[in-house]
Design a protein around this motif. Structure first.
Motif, PDB file in Angstrom:
ATOM      1  N   THR A  70       4.339   9.997  10.764  1.00 25.04           N
ATOM      2  CA  THR A  70       4.536  10.806   9.560  1.00 25.04           C
ATOM      3  C   THR A  70       3.905  10.173   8.335  1.00 25.04           C
ATOM      4  OG1 THR A  70       6.675  11.282  10.500  1.00 25.04           O
ATOM      5  CG2 THR A  70       6.338  12.057   8.283  1.00 25.04           C
ATOM      6  N   CYS A  71       3.882   8.857   8.303  1.00 26.37           N
ATOM      7  CA  CYS A  71       3.421   8.138   7.114  1.00 26.37           C
ATOM      8  C   CYS A  71       2.004   8.590   6.737  1.00 26.37           C
ATOM      9  CB  CYS A  71       3.424   6.640   7.386  1.00 26.37           C
ATOM     10  SG  CYS A  71       2.789   5.727   5.984  1.00 26.37           S
ATOM     11  N   GLN A  72       1.884   9.077   5.511  1.00 26.44           N
ATOM     12  CA  GLN A  72       0.630   9.685   5.086  1.00 26.44           C
ATOM     13  C   GLN A  72      -0.498   8.680   4.973  1.00 26.44           C
ATOM     14  OE1 GLN A  72       0.653  13.014   3.443  1.00 26.44           O
ATOM     15  NE2 GLN A  72       2.811  13.407   3.297  1.00 26.44           N
ATOM     16  N   VAL A  73      -0.154   7.386   4.841  1.00 26.94           N
ATOM     17  CA  VAL A  73      -1.226   6.405   4.670  1.00 26.94           C
ATOM     18  C   VAL A  73      -1.311   5.443   5.854  1.00 26.94           C
ATOM     19  CG1 VAL A  73      -1.422   6.486   2.175  1.00 26.94           C
ATOM     20  CG2 VAL A  73       0.364   5.120   3.188  1.00 26.94           C
ATOM     21  N   ALA A  74      -0.579   5.766   6.932  1.00 27.67           N
ATOM     22  CA  ALA A  74      -0.652   5.022   8.194  1.00 27.67           C
ATOM     23  C   ALA A  74      -0.450   3.519   8.005  1.00 27.67           C
ATOM     24  CB  ALA A  74      -1.983   5.309   8.889  1.00 27.67           C
TER      25      ALA A  74
ATOM     26  N   ARG B 207       0.814  -1.226   0.000  1.00 25.24           N
ATOM     27  CA  ARG B 207       0.000   0.000   0.000  1.00 25.24           C
ATOM     28  C   ARG B 207       0.845   1.273   0.000  1.00 25.24           C
ATOM     29  NH1 ARG B 207      -3.519   0.115   4.888  1.00 25.24           N
ATOM     30  NH2 ARG B 207      -4.134   2.073   3.913  1.00 25.24           N
ATOM     31  N   CYS B 208       2.175   1.117  -0.030  1.00 23.61           N
ATOM     32  CA  CYS B 208       3.036   2.304   0.100  1.00 23.61           C
ATOM     33  C   CYS B 208       3.032   3.152  -1.180  1.00 23.61           C
ATOM     34  CB  CYS B 208       4.457   1.856   0.421  1.00 23.61           C
ATOM     35  SG  CYS B 208       5.633   3.211   0.305  1.00 23.61           S
ATOM     36  N   PRO B 209       2.660   4.444  -1.083  1.00 20.44           N
ATOM     37  CA  PRO B 209       2.679   5.297  -2.279  1.00 20.44           C
ATOM     38  C   PRO B 209       4.021   6.016  -2.489  1.00 20.44           C
ATOM     39  CG  PRO B 209       1.556   6.433  -0.507  1.00 20.44           C
ATOM     40  CD  PRO B 209       2.026   5.122   0.054  1.00 20.44           C
ATOM     41  N   SER B 210       5.060   5.560  -1.810  1.00 18.71           N
ATOM     42  CA  SER B 210       6.435   6.045  -2.035  1.00 18.71           C
ATOM     43  C   SER B 210       6.602   7.533  -1.774  1.00 18.71           C
ATOM     44  CB  SER B 210       6.869   5.757  -3.490  1.00 18.71           C
ATOM     45  OG  SER B 210       6.422   4.507  -3.897  1.00 18.71           O
ATOM     46  N   CYS B 211       6.132   7.998  -0.618  1.00 20.65           N
ATOM     47  CA  CYS B 211       6.270   9.433  -0.344  1.00 20.65           C
ATOM     48  C   CYS B 211       7.640   9.788   0.216  1.00 20.65           C
ATOM     49  CB  CYS B 211       5.181   9.896   0.621  1.00 20.65           C
ATOM     50  SG  CYS B 211       5.518   9.416   2.313  1.00 20.65           S
ATOM     51  N   ASN B 212       8.390   8.792   0.662  1.00 21.87           N
ATOM     52  CA  ASN B 212       9.773   9.004   1.091  1.00 21.87           C
ATOM     53  C   ASN B 212       9.920   9.522   2.512  1.00 21.87           C
ATOM     54  OD1 ASN B 212      12.325   8.521   0.134  1.00 21.87           O
ATOM     55  ND2 ASN B 212      12.747  10.688  -0.196  1.00 21.87           N
ATOM     56  N   GLU B 213       8.816   9.799   3.183  1.00 21.14           N
ATOM     57  CA  GLU B 213       8.911  10.411   4.515  1.00 21.14           C
ATOM     58  C   GLU B 213       9.674   9.525   5.492  1.00 21.14           C
ATOM     59  OE1 GLU B 213       7.931  13.315   5.489  1.00 21.14           O
ATOM     60  OE2 GLU B 213       6.601  14.002   3.907  1.00 21.14           O
ATOM     61  N   CYS B 214       9.403   8.212   5.464  1.00 20.92           N
ATOM     62  CA  CYS B 214      10.053   7.353   6.453  1.00 20.92           C
ATOM     63  C   CYS B 214      11.561   7.292   6.210  1.00 20.92           C
ATOM     64  CB  CYS B 214       9.422   5.961   6.445  1.00 20.92           C
ATOM     65  SG  CYS B 214       9.405   5.194   4.828  1.00 20.92           S
ATOM     66  N   GLN B 215      11.965   7.346   4.946  1.00 24.23           N
ATOM     67  CA  GLN B 215      13.401   7.272   4.658  1.00 24.23           C
ATOM     68  C   GLN B 215      14.119   8.535   5.071  1.00 24.23           C
ATOM     69  OE1 GLN B 215      14.684   5.463   1.046  1.00 24.23           O
ATOM     70  NE2 GLN B 215      12.695   4.517   0.746  1.00 24.23           N
TER      71      GLN B 215
ATOM     72  N   VAL C 186      13.757   1.199   3.623  1.00 22.21           N
ATOM     73  CA  VAL C 186      14.280   1.221   2.247  1.00 22.21           C
ATOM     74  C   VAL C 186      13.151   0.840   1.284  1.00 22.21           C
ATOM     75  CG1 VAL C 186      16.669   0.654   2.858  1.00 22.21           C
ATOM     76  CG2 VAL C 186      15.047  -1.177   2.388  1.00 22.21           C
ATOM     77  N   TYR C 187      13.406   1.097   0.024  1.00 24.59           N
ATOM     78  CA  TYR C 187      12.424   0.730  -0.993  1.00 24.59           C
ATOM     79  C   TYR C 187      12.757  -0.636  -1.591  1.00 24.59           C
ATOM     80  CZ  TYR C 187      10.400   5.430  -1.304  1.00 24.59           C
ATOM     81  OH  TYR C 187       9.749   6.601  -1.047  1.00 24.59           O
ATOM     82  N   ASN C 188      11.742  -1.364  -1.986  1.00 23.22           N
ATOM     83  CA  ASN C 188      11.969  -2.582  -2.765  1.00 23.22           C
ATOM     84  C   ASN C 188      12.040  -2.206  -4.254  1.00 23.22           C
ATOM     85  OD1 ASN C 188       9.394  -2.155  -3.657  1.00 23.22           O
ATOM     86  ND2 ASN C 188       8.461  -3.816  -2.481  1.00 23.22           N
TER      87      ASN C 188
ATOM     88  N   GLN D  24       8.604   0.683  -3.154  1.00 19.79           N
ATOM     89  CA  GLN D  24       7.677   0.722  -2.028  1.00 19.79           C
ATOM     90  C   GLN D  24       8.458   0.349  -0.773  1.00 19.79           C
ATOM     91  OE1 GLN D  24       4.734  -1.909  -3.967  1.00 19.79           O
ATOM     92  NE2 GLN D  24       3.260  -0.277  -3.546  1.00 19.79           N
ATOM     93  N   ALA D  25       8.105   1.026   0.329  1.00 18.28           N
ATOM     94  CA  ALA D  25       8.964   0.928   1.514  1.00 18.28           C
ATOM     95  C   ALA D  25       8.749  -0.369   2.295  1.00 18.28           C
ATOM     96  CB  ALA D  25       8.699   2.121   2.407  1.00 18.28           C
ATOM     97  N   TYR D  26       9.849  -0.889   2.855  1.00 16.85           N
ATOM     98  CA  TYR D  26       9.765  -1.962   3.843  1.00 16.85           C
ATOM     99  C   TYR D  26      10.870  -1.748   4.874  1.00 16.85           C
ATOM    100  CZ  TYR D  26      13.698  -4.395   1.553  1.00 16.85           C
ATOM    101  OH  TYR D  26      14.928  -4.711   1.054  1.00 16.85           O
TER     102      TYR D  26
HETATM  103  S1  SF4 Z   1       6.134   7.022   4.961  1.00 19.65           S
HETATM  104 FE1  SF4 Z   1       4.603   5.481   4.495  1.00 19.65          FE
HETATM  105  S2  SF4 Z   1       3.919   5.983   2.449  1.00 19.65           S
HETATM  106 FE2  SF4 Z   1       5.784   7.139   2.771  1.00 19.65          FE
HETATM  107  S3  SF4 Z   1       7.391   5.810   1.917  1.00 19.65           S
HETATM  108 FE3  SF4 Z   1       7.265   5.338   4.072  1.00 19.65          FE
HETATM  109  S4  SF4 Z   1       5.829   3.666   4.209  1.00 19.65           S
HETATM  110 FE4  SF4 Z   1       5.590   4.536   2.198  1.00 19.65          FE
END
Ligand code: SF4
Length: 743
Positions: free
Chosen positions: A713-717, A671-679, A687-689, A693-695
């Protein structure tokens, strides 16, 4: 001194604000300004919006004009293109500069007065033809009015002028309507008189015929002839009384100034106040007069078209009181303007501001904010109106049902149409204006400090108009800010390095840059000589974007210039950086109102994407089972189609998510929309796969705090922080509470 010692001094300063050793120079001993301001040392030589002409009433050119634009217009009209026009252009532009310099020295007057003075000064140093040229240019100015600079008086002068401009338009409409009604009622009375006994008497007949032919008639004989069977009064007594009463109320109204100053009804009410309580008291006191006048207008309108029905209307008007007034009725009357003087925001008589605005009273309030910096950190600052004054406009916007405009004084001219609209709308209105803080601004002008507040997002400009539509997109606007979609506006910076080589770069203007302009904040900054620069130093704007753990290893700095325009690095302490983060957070919230980086939209996008992926996955499953059930011709060889499908499946399916043990952190990667906030918080942990998408790559690569902050921070929780791994991590109790919402 070795690198480690240098770094330690700088680190201690950053963490504590304490300077040790000689490597850090206090900011208050060296005059510094943000590097972006290097080109704005002498504003009198710079053609910009200011000064302004507050245009005299009676013109159709709006209520304010920029001197620069007026001069451009004069030159376009008078100066021929090319070399012949050059002389005129040169003299007029010199005069424009002279006007700026005069205002900066405190001169005052109208444009025509100051133009004449400046022209005579310039002409006295030159030949007679210069005087002629400048006089000719002065005559071709289209408008006149007070010439004003961006000084401490500007917010109140500008706003009062805008309000007067709007009220004069309102008064013209009001008088037009009242004049028409008065004429009609007078005509009814005149006609009734002419057909009455009194109107048929010889003297009345003589007056009616009047003029040149009066001596040719025998009015006594005529009176006898026409007055037979004439009623004593053609109007029934009740109607006559009603019309006369309405007429008298219209003539004696005290709300709008008469067209002719000093004429009848010239004792009008004053609607300009310097505190909220006085405006509210006056409104209540005058309300019965408003009711009477609205009633008189309504009766006059009915009588004018002979539509008054005593049976229906008498009881209606008997019961007419302040509860009967509608918004349209109140819109006929002038709106009160409260201009709270700078420094009186926390006076008891202004404490009811928010209640007054939310009660819907027809009042426009101008609040001057003069100090943003003392309020920047949590738990400090002064709370006038029950909120920090820098947050007043956003708090008012939250109440809804009004017009709210926030602006720095430097941008009032550019926002003049919005201001005019707010002054004229039927809603209560709040205008929150940052006018700079002169005592704190050091050598910078009011114009620059005000502009810096806006550029740095410390006091962004915005407009909220509750009547502007039924959604935020039509009600809210950030259009007057530079680069409203970015965190900070970025400017090109060009300078000479120590080898006198030209260097071109870019520099963001942050909250800390704005704070540096204020000498009271000197303790939060330290100038670092070039020989002590270290690789740990990093531009403040980049520091703000670092994850916490990385930021702890670096020292943020700003670029500034001294009086000689030499470039310096200025370290910023942690407290000021915290204030900058807070400013950014508030800016993000304001951006969301304008639909910029809207978290709801991001969430919606993520949901759509997840649904699309689920659908895709179902289709692939169907394809797989179709292939599995297909008959094969060669028993042991995989069918080409099956190989292609397998490859397609492998390429498009994210790696299977292992079901995490219950206490481990995990992410719903699909479900990750790759917003980059967590990184941004920890690029080793998150990291992204291959699908971007983050894991969680390594849960031990960071702290439980970072996991919780990333989840928040994650926009989609979709980040679930699990349970802490290090029982000794500080603040665990609070962090676990915060984590609960995401597990
Ligand atoms: S903060 Fe959430 S939506 Fe953004 S990259 Fe990380 S996991 Fe994905």
């Amino acid at each position: 001194m070795d690198m480690a010692a240098k770094f330690q001094d700088q680190q201690v300063f950053h963490m504590t604000g304490r300077r040790s050793g000689e490597g850090l120079v206090p900011l208050d001993t060296v005059p510094m300004r943000p590097a972006q301001f290097a080109g704005y040392r002498d504003l009198t030589r710079l053609r910009h919006d200011f000064p302004l002409v507050l245009v005299d009433s009676g013109t159709t050119d709006g209520f304010a004009a920029s001197l620069t634009i007026l001069v451009n217009h004069v030159l376009e009209t008078l100066a021929p293109r090319g070399i012949e026009g050059e002389r005129l252009r040169k003299h007029v532009l010199r005069l424009e500069r002279e006007l700026r310099a005069r205002l900066a020295e405190g001169a005052g007057g109208t444009l025509s007065e100051l133009w004449a003075e400046a022209a005579s000064k310039l002409a006295s140093d030159a030949d007679e033809s210069v005087a002629k040229v400048l006089a000719l240019a002065g005559e071709s100015l289209r408008i006149d009015g007070a010439l004003v600079d961006c000084d401490e008086r500007l917010p109140s002068r500008f706003m009062i002028h805008a309000w007067r401009h709007v009220q004069s338009q309102k008064a013209a409409l009001f008088h037009g309507h009242l004049d028409r009604l008065q004429r009609k009622l007078s005509d009814i009375l005149r006609a009734a008189h002419a057909h009455s006994e009194a109107g048929q008497r010889p003297a009345a007949l003589r007056a009616a015929v009047g003029g040149f032919h009066a001596d040719e008639f025998d009015f006594a004989a005529m009176s006898k002839l026409v007055s037979r069977n004439v009623p004593k009064d053609q109007l029934p007594a009740a109607r006559r009384a009603r019309i006369e009463k309405a007429l008298s109320a219209l003539v004696s109204q005290r709300f709008h100034a008469p067209r002719v100053p000093g004429g009848e009804g010239s004792k009008v009410h004053d609607f300009l106040f310097d505190n909220v309580a006085a405006a509210v008291a006056a409104y209540r006191e005058r309300l019965p007069q408003v009711v009477e006048l609205v009633k008189a207008i309504a009766i006059a309108e009915l009588e004018a078209r002979n539509g008054y029905d005593e049976h229906d209307h008498d009881p209606f008007f008997e019961a007419y009181d302040e509860n009967s007034l509608t918004a349209d009725d109140l819109a006929l009357f002038p709106d009160s303007l409260v201009c709270i003087p700078a420094g009186r925001n926390d006076a008891p008589e202004n404490a009811g501001l928010m209640d007054t605005l939310s009660s819907g009273l027809p009042v426009k309030v101008v609040v001057e904010v003069t100090d943003l910096l003392e309020e920047s950190s949590i738990g400090t600052g002064h709370y006038a109106f029950g909120v920090r004054s820098a947050r007043l406009a956003t708090a008012a916007m939250g109440l809804g049902g009004m017009f709210v405009l926030q602006a720095a004084s430097s941008s009032l001219y550019r926002m003049r149409n919005r201001i005019e609209h707010g002054m004229g709308c039927s809603l209560p209105a709040l205008f929150s204006v940052f006018a700079g803080a002169p005592a704190a601004a050091g050598e910078l002008s009011r114009y620059l400090t005000a502009a810096a507040a806006m550029e740095s997002r410390a006091f962004p400009a915005f407009v909220y108009d509750a009547a502007g539509g039924d959604n935020w997109a039509t009600r809210f606007s950030l259009e007057h800010n530079r680069d409203p979609e970015t965190d900070w506006p970025v400017e090109s910076l060009e300078y000479a390095d120590e080898q006198m080589q030209r260097v071109r770069g870019q520099s963001a203007f942050t909250y800390a840059d704005f704070a540096m302009c204020d000498r009271r904040n000197a303790a939060h900054f330290a100038v670092v000589p070039r020989d002590r620069w270290t690789s740990a130093m990093i531009p403040a704007v980049d520091w703000l974007a670092l994850p916490e753990r990385d930021a702890a290893e670096r020292i943020p700095y700003l670029v500034a210039v001294d009086d000689e325009d030499a470039l310096h690095r200025v370290l910023v302490d942690a407290r000021m950086m915290q204030a900058s983060k807070r400013c950014l957070l508030l800016w993000h919230r304001i951006q969301e109102h304008a639909g910029i980086h809207d978290s709801h939209a991001v969430r919606l996008l993520a949901r759509e994407k997840a649904e699309w992926e689920a659908q895709k996955s179902r289709e692939l499953d169907a394809l797989r089972s179709e292939v599995a059930n297909a008959p094969t011709t060669v028993a042991d060889a995989p069918a080409p189609a099956a190989s292609a499908v397998a490859a397609a499946v492998a390429a498009s399916t994210p790696p299977p998510e292992e079901k995490p043990p219950s206490d481990d952190p995990w992410i719903e990667t699909a479900r990750c929309p790759s917003c980059n906030e967590c990184q941004l918080i920890n690029p080793e942990m998150f990291v992204y796969n291959e699908n971007k998408q983050a894991y969680i790559k390594d849960a031990n690569a960071g702290t439980f705090r970072q996991l919780v902050e990333a989840a928040e921070t994650c926009q989609v929780a979709i980040i679930h922080p699990g349970k802490p791994r290090n029982p000794d991590e500080p603040g665990l109790e609070e962090l676990m509470k915060r984590a609960e919402a995401f597990n």
